[in-house]
Design an enzyme around this catalytic site. Structure first.
Site, mmCIF file in Angstrom:
data_model
loop_
_atom_site.group_PDB
_atom_site.id
_atom_site.type_symbol
_atom_site.label_atom_id
_atom_site.label_comp_id
_atom_site.label_asym_id
_atom_site.label_seq_id
_atom_site.Cartn_x
_atom_site.Cartn_y
_atom_site.Cartn_z
ATOM 1 C CE LYS A 1 -32.229 -70.030 -38.157
ATOM 2 N NZ LYS A 1 -32.767 -69.058 -39.138
ATOM 3 N NE ARG B 1 -26.108 -69.390 -39.454
ATOM 4 C CZ ARG B 1 -27.249 -68.713 -39.349
ATOM 5 N NH1 ARG B 1 -27.829 -68.204 -40.397
ATOM 6 N NH2 ARG B 1 -27.791 -68.530 -38.176
ATOM 7 N NE ARG C 1 -35.765 -61.097 -35.720
ATOM 8 C CZ ARG C 1 -35.009 -62.065 -36.230
ATOM 9 N NH1 ARG C 1 -35.128 -63.296 -35.773
ATOM 10 N NH2 ARG C 1 -34.158 -61.809 -37.181
ATOM 11 N NE ARG D 1 -30.852 -60.489 -35.154
ATOM 12 C CZ ARG D 1 -30.907 -61.767 -35.536
ATOM 13 N NH1 ARG D 1 -31.495 -62.657 -34.758
ATOM 14 N NH2 ARG D 1 -30.370 -62.145 -36.680
ATOM 15 N NE ARG E 1 -29.992 -61.989 -41.250
ATOM 16 C CZ ARG E 1 -31.002 -61.570 -40.487
ATOM 17 N NH1 ARG E 1 -31.458 -60.339 -40.594
ATOM 18 N NH2 ARG E 1 -31.561 -62.381 -39.627
HETATM 19 P P1 AP5 Z 1 -37.450 -65.997 -35.428
HETATM 20 O O1 AP5 Z 1 -37.927 -67.177 -34.677
HETATM 21 O O2 AP5 Z 1 -36.763 -64.919 -34.666
HETATM 22 O O3 AP5 Z 1 -36.576 -66.465 -36.706
HETATM 23 P P2 AP5 Z 1 -35.130 -67.116 -36.813
HETATM 24 O O4 AP5 Z 1 -35.217 -68.156 -37.852
HETATM 25 O O5 AP5 Z 1 -34.602 -67.486 -35.469
HETATM 26 O O6 AP5 Z 1 -34.361 -65.851 -37.407
HETATM 27 P P3 AP5 Z 1 -32.908 -65.279 -37.205
HETATM 28 O O7 AP5 Z 1 -32.923 -63.921 -37.901
HETATM 29 O O8 AP5 Z 1 -32.478 -65.273 -35.771
HETATM 30 O O9 AP5 Z 1 -32.058 -66.231 -38.042
HETATM 31 P P4 AP5 Z 1 -30.722 -65.937 -38.683
HETATM 32 O O10 AP5 Z 1 -30.354 -67.285 -39.100
HETATM 33 O O11 AP5 Z 1 -30.682 -64.899 -39.728
HETATM 34 O O12 AP5 Z 1 -29.933 -65.215 -37.504
HETATM 35 P P5 AP5 Z 1 -28.846 -65.701 -36.478
HETATM 36 O O13 AP5 Z 1 -29.052 -64.969 -35.224
HETATM 37 O O14 AP5 Z 1 -28.750 -67.172 -36.441
HETATM 38 O O15 AP5 Z 1 -38.716 -65.403 -36.218
HETATM 39 C C1 AP5 Z 1 -38.607 -64.214 -36.984
HETATM 40 C C2 AP5 Z 1 -39.862 -63.343 -36.765
HETATM 41 O O16 AP5 Z 1 -40.987 -64.010 -37.325
HETATM 42 C C3 AP5 Z 1 -40.201 -63.107 -35.281
HETATM 43 O O17 AP5 Z 1 -40.688 -61.803 -35.128
HETATM 44 C C4 AP5 Z 1 -41.304 -64.142 -34.971
HETATM 45 O O18 AP5 Z 1 -42.202 -63.685 -33.963
HETATM 46 C C5 AP5 Z 1 -41.980 -64.290 -36.328
HETATM 47 N N1 AP5 Z 1 -42.458 -65.657 -36.585
HETATM 48 C C6 AP5 Z 1 -41.825 -66.816 -36.283
HETATM 49 N N2 AP5 Z 1 -42.566 -67.880 -36.681
HETATM 50 C C7 AP5 Z 1 -43.677 -67.358 -37.274
HETATM 51 C C8 AP5 Z 1 -44.837 -67.954 -37.879
HETATM 52 N N3 AP5 Z 1 -44.986 -69.284 -37.983
HETATM 53 N N4 AP5 Z 1 -45.779 -67.112 -38.351
HETATM 54 C C9 AP5 Z 1 -45.650 -65.763 -38.264
HETATM 55 N N5 AP5 Z 1 -44.590 -65.150 -37.691
HETATM 56 C C10 AP5 Z 1 -43.606 -65.943 -37.201
HETATM 57 O O19 AP5 Z 1 -27.524 -65.173 -37.208
HETATM 58 C C11 AP5 Z 1 -27.268 -63.782 -37.296
HETATM 59 C C12 AP5 Z 1 -25.920 -63.551 -37.944
HETATM 60 O O20 AP5 Z 1 -24.872 -64.160 -37.167
HETATM 61 C C13 AP5 Z 1 -25.749 -64.169 -39.355
HETATM 62 O O21 AP5 Z 1 -26.262 -63.324 -40.366
HETATM 63 C C14 AP5 Z 1 -24.218 -64.290 -39.420
HETATM 64 O O22 AP5 Z 1 -23.622 -63.056 -39.677
HETATM 65 C C15 AP5 Z 1 -23.870 -64.731 -38.008
HETATM 66 N N6 AP5 Z 1 -23.882 -66.200 -37.850
HETATM 67 C C16 AP5 Z 1 -24.798 -66.957 -37.175
HETATM 68 N N7 AP5 Z 1 -24.505 -68.262 -37.245
HETATM 69 C C17 AP5 Z 1 -23.354 -68.350 -37.987
HETATM 70 C C18 AP5 Z 1 -22.554 -69.442 -38.433
HETATM 71 N N8 AP5 Z 1 -22.874 -70.708 -38.147
HETATM 72 N N9 AP5 Z 1 -21.474 -69.160 -39.192
HETATM 73 C C19 AP5 Z 1 -21.135 -67.875 -39.495
HETATM 74 N N10 AP5 Z 1 -21.861 -66.806 -39.109
HETATM 75 C C20 AP5 Z 1 -22.960 -67.037 -38.375
#
Ligand code: AP5
Length: 212
Positions: free
Chosen positions: A10, A86, A121, A149, A160
């Site tokens: 994402k 979510r 990552r 992270r 997750r």
């Molecule tokens: P990346 O683009 O970083 O992936 P992402 O989908 O953004 O992953 P996140 O881990 O940030 O998502 P998440 O939903 O778990 O975390 P968030 O910060 O929202 O890509 C990942 C890796 O793969 C990178 O190294 C990239 O280079 C590589 N890559 C990307 N595309 C690729 C491809 N096509 N091919 C190969 N490699 C590729 O949330 C974190 C925490 O916050 C949650 O666990 C929760 O505790 C809290 N939180 C967040 N939102 C909420 C909410 N709405 N409600 C309650 N708690 C919440």
């Protein structure tokens, strides 16, 4: 809105979307991490959930996201909401506030691939660029300053992922009429070619109105 399992890509796609379409990227995870870094009471509470890979309680998230969406830059340039909603409750809360996206993009990636993506990552704290040690290697000169992270371990990913699988269907149910499912198990550029195509068609449709 852009959704998908943890590490589905994402944030990577959001970087590209912002560059091409100039939307304001609002990431629920980034907002929460900023709150944690600020040392606030809300941040301390959030951290205990985030570090285990669980969803942060709604009372800490919903108003925070709604406030950010209402700010001037997002209202003027359009927003790209990443990682929210979510759960059905979060979707309901935003719906009640009259907030609906034009497009809901869901990136699909298999669980096995997600493990490799999450453990490889690395983030550049100076530029906020997302790297991957294998799939998007960082330049040698900046490797020393990259960070991992605390929730990017296989164990925490399992929590997750379980949360994601439990809730995704209910969330998608709110956005069926604007849902675009994208196969995220291709190169970053291939994934973006499809997402960019969807958004371009959309902005071309909008262009006459924008010109008025
Ligand atoms: P990346 O683009 O970083 O992936 P992402 O989908 O953004 O992953 P996140 O881990 O940030 O998502 P998440 O939903 O778990 O975390 P968030 O910060 O929202 O890509 C990942 C890796 O793969 C990178 O190294 C990239 O280079 C590589 N890559 C990307 N595309 C690729 C491809 N096509 N091919 C190969 N490699 C590729 O949330 C974190 C925490 O916050 C949650 O666990 C929760 O505790 C809290 N939180 C967040 N939102 C909420 C909410 N709405 N409600 C309650 N708690 C919440």
């Amino acid at each position: 809105m852009i959704a998908g399992a943890p590490a589905a890509g994402k944030g990577t796609q959001c970087e590209k979307i912002v560059k091409k379409f100039g939307l304001v990227h609002i990431s629920a995870g980034d907002l929460l991490r900023a709150e944690v870094s600020s040392g606030s009471e809300a941040g301390k509470k959030a951290e205990s959930f985030m570090s285990q890979g669980y969803l942060v309680p709604n009372e800490l998230v919903v108003e925070m996201v709604k406030n950010r969406l209402s700010q001037q830059d997002a209202q003027e340039s359009g927003w790209l909401l990443d990682g929210y909603p979510r759960s059905a409750e979060q979707a309901e809360a935003i719906q009640e506030a009259g907030i609906r996206p034009d497009v809901f993009i869901l990136i699909d990636v298999s669980d096995d691939e997600l493990v490799e993506r999450v453990t490889g990552r690395r983030l550049d704290p100076e530029t906020n660029t997302i790297y991957h040690m294998k799939f998007k290697p960082p330049p040698d000169a900046i490797v020393h300053r990259l960070v991992q992270r605390s929730d990017d371990t296989e164990d925490k990913l399992r929590n997750r992922l379980a949360t994601h699988h439990k809730n995704v269907e209910a969330v998608v149910g709110y956005y069926k009429d604007m849902l675009v499912e994208v196969n995220g198990q291709r190169s970053m550029d291939e994934v973006f070619a499809e997402i960019g195509g969807v958004l371009s068609a959309f902005t071309e449709d909008e262009s006459p109105a924008q010109q008025r």
